[in-house]
Design an enzyme around this catalytic site. Sequence first.
Site, PDB file in Angstrom:
ATOM      1  N   GLY A  70       0.817  -1.213   0.000  1.00  0.00           N
ATOM      2  CA  GLY A  70       0.000   0.000   0.000  1.00  0.00           C
ATOM      3  C   GLY A  70       0.851   1.265   0.000  1.00  0.00           C
ATOM      4  N   THR A  71       1.949   1.228   0.722  1.00  0.00           N
ATOM      5  CA  THR A  71       2.827   2.406   0.794  1.00  0.00           C
ATOM      6  C   THR A  71       3.345   2.755  -0.598  1.00  0.00           C
ATOM      7  OG1 THR A  71       3.473   1.866   3.046  1.00  0.00           O
ATOM      8  CG2 THR A  71       4.982   3.269   1.797  1.00  0.00           C
ATOM      9  N   ASN A 150      -7.149   4.408   9.049  1.00  0.00           N
ATOM     10  CA  ASN A 150      -6.568   3.217   9.667  1.00  0.00           C
ATOM     11  C   ASN A 150      -6.567   3.270  11.192  1.00  0.00           C
ATOM     12  OD1 ASN A 150      -4.673   5.234   8.504  1.00  0.00           O
ATOM     13  ND2 ASN A 150      -3.217   4.234   9.851  1.00  0.00           N
ATOM     14  N   SER A 198      -3.965  -2.894  -0.612  1.00  0.00           N
ATOM     15  CA  SER A 198      -2.872  -3.669  -0.027  1.00  0.00           C
ATOM     16  C   SER A 198      -3.395  -5.044   0.395  1.00  0.00           C
ATOM     17  CB  SER A 198      -2.307  -2.931   1.190  1.00  0.00           C
ATOM     18  OG  SER A 198      -1.293  -3.694   1.788  1.00  0.00           O
ATOM     19  N   ALA A 199      -2.644  -6.097   0.040  1.00  0.00           N
ATOM     20  CA  ALA A 199      -3.137  -7.463   0.249  1.00  0.00           C
ATOM     21  C   ALA A 199      -3.249  -7.851   1.725  1.00  0.00           C
ATOM     22  CB  ALA A 199      -2.211  -8.456  -0.469  1.00  0.00           C
ATOM     23  N   HIS A 200      -2.292  -7.388   2.556  1.00  0.00           N
ATOM     24  CA  HIS A 200      -2.235  -7.952   3.917  1.00  0.00           C
ATOM     25  C   HIS A 200      -3.294  -7.411   4.864  1.00  0.00           C
ATOM     26  CE1 HIS A 200       0.037  -4.788   6.351  1.00  0.00           C
ATOM     27  NE2 HIS A 200       0.187  -4.323   5.130  1.00  0.00           N
ATOM     28  N   THR A 236      10.791  -7.474 -11.306  1.00  0.00           N
ATOM     29  CA  THR A 236      10.133  -8.774 -11.410  1.00  0.00           C
ATOM     30  C   THR A 236       9.001  -8.860 -10.380  1.00  0.00           C
ATOM     31  OG1 THR A 236      12.176  -9.778 -12.152  1.00  0.00           O
ATOM     32  CG2 THR A 236      10.507 -11.276 -11.284  1.00  0.00           C
ATOM     33  N   CYS A 326       2.075   1.603  12.388  1.00  0.00           N
ATOM     34  CA  CYS A 326       3.208   2.187  11.671  1.00  0.00           C
ATOM     35  C   CYS A 326       3.853   3.318  12.464  1.00  0.00           C
ATOM     36  CB  CYS A 326       2.767   2.717  10.315  1.00  0.00           C
ATOM     37  SG  CYS A 326       1.648   1.614   9.466  1.00  0.00           S
TER      38      CYS A 326
END
Length: 392
Positions: A70-71, A150, A198-200, A236, A326
């Site tokens: 996300g960052t 958040n 963001s996935a997590h 990659t 964070c």
Amino acid sequence: MAIYLDHAATSPLRPAVLEAMQPYLTTHTGNPSSLHASGRRARQGIDEARETIAASIGAQPREIVFTGGGTEADNLAVKGVAWAATSRGRHVITTAVEHKAVLNAVAVLERSTFEITVLPVDGHGRVDPLDVAAALTDRTTLVSVMAANNEVGTTQPIEAIGEIVRGHGARLHVDAVQWAAHEPIDVDSWQADLVSLSAHKLGGPQGVGALYVRRGTQLLPQLQGGSQERQRRAGTENVAGIVGFGAAFSLVHGDPEARRAESQRLIELGRALTTGLLAHDGVSVTGHPDERLPNNVSVVIDGVEGGDLVAALDLEGVEVSTGSACTSGSTEPSHVLLAMGIDPHLAHGSLRLTLGPETSREDVDATLAAFERVLPRLRTTQGAQPKATVPA
Ligand code: PMP
């Protein structure tokens, strides 16, 4: 096993996500840029995840750029659009409650002679769309507003803001990193040009994210290298991570009825938790009473340090957070709470409890019992008694 109530920091990898990722860590390990069969197999995994995520948010697959979280998505959106649009202007608008990924990105722009407007929020952490309208100038190229906060979970009136920004002609970036874990996204009804994910935060792996980039949006890449992601993000790809991201996205968004039922379940658990916390003197809820994420319970507690409370609850087997993970470790009170007008003394006693799919009623009761044990002890050792509460 600890009771984990910190899903806004990270939500544990779901078993079905791990299962989807496994073949890409063990068997399909080609480089997706390679032309041979192994490469093509890896590429297929990425393509499928891209299609899943795009379809879930009303986008085209080519409008999704995978990133390292996300960052990175926030940085690419903010700096990428601002630098690509300098011939039209150098003014960027954002809000005082954004994640540091946005606030620190605009701070870098400011040092490069961009003009930055940071909009205030009300006592519940909400932005007034009229403030966005008033801040737009003919030099404004980008407006960046998060969908959900958040720390306190407050959601923003994105559709109203989108209407205003579209009318003006600037680009709208929406940080939907927290939002996407619970609420559906339709980029067209938001009128968003860029959306960070963001996935997590939704049961996917850490270190994978995505930026939705509306077709026709000029973007200056922030990493120089190969031509991956249609030349918008070199490097990659994290193939297994991206596959896991796609799997997590379809778990959360694939069945809207199930998602709504889960949100309702979390709202009810959150309500019980909030009621139990408010039974103690000097505890007040932070954030909006209704316009908030279903899993977020945040409070300030007078007479204690949030960090001490987190440590004490940890010893009781309950994992929570003080404000944002964070920024924990810093002794500064949260910029979000201060922007909401909360007294700095009170803001030191902030606590965030964020529920997730495994959270049960028993977890809520056990958390409240632990809170009951530690709060009087902390107040005695710190010699403080409750004095103030948050203004309504
Ligand atoms: N934006 C928001 C609103 C967030 O909550 C977070 C994660 N704390 C981020 C951006 C950054 O995402 P990541 O951890 O994937 O870099």
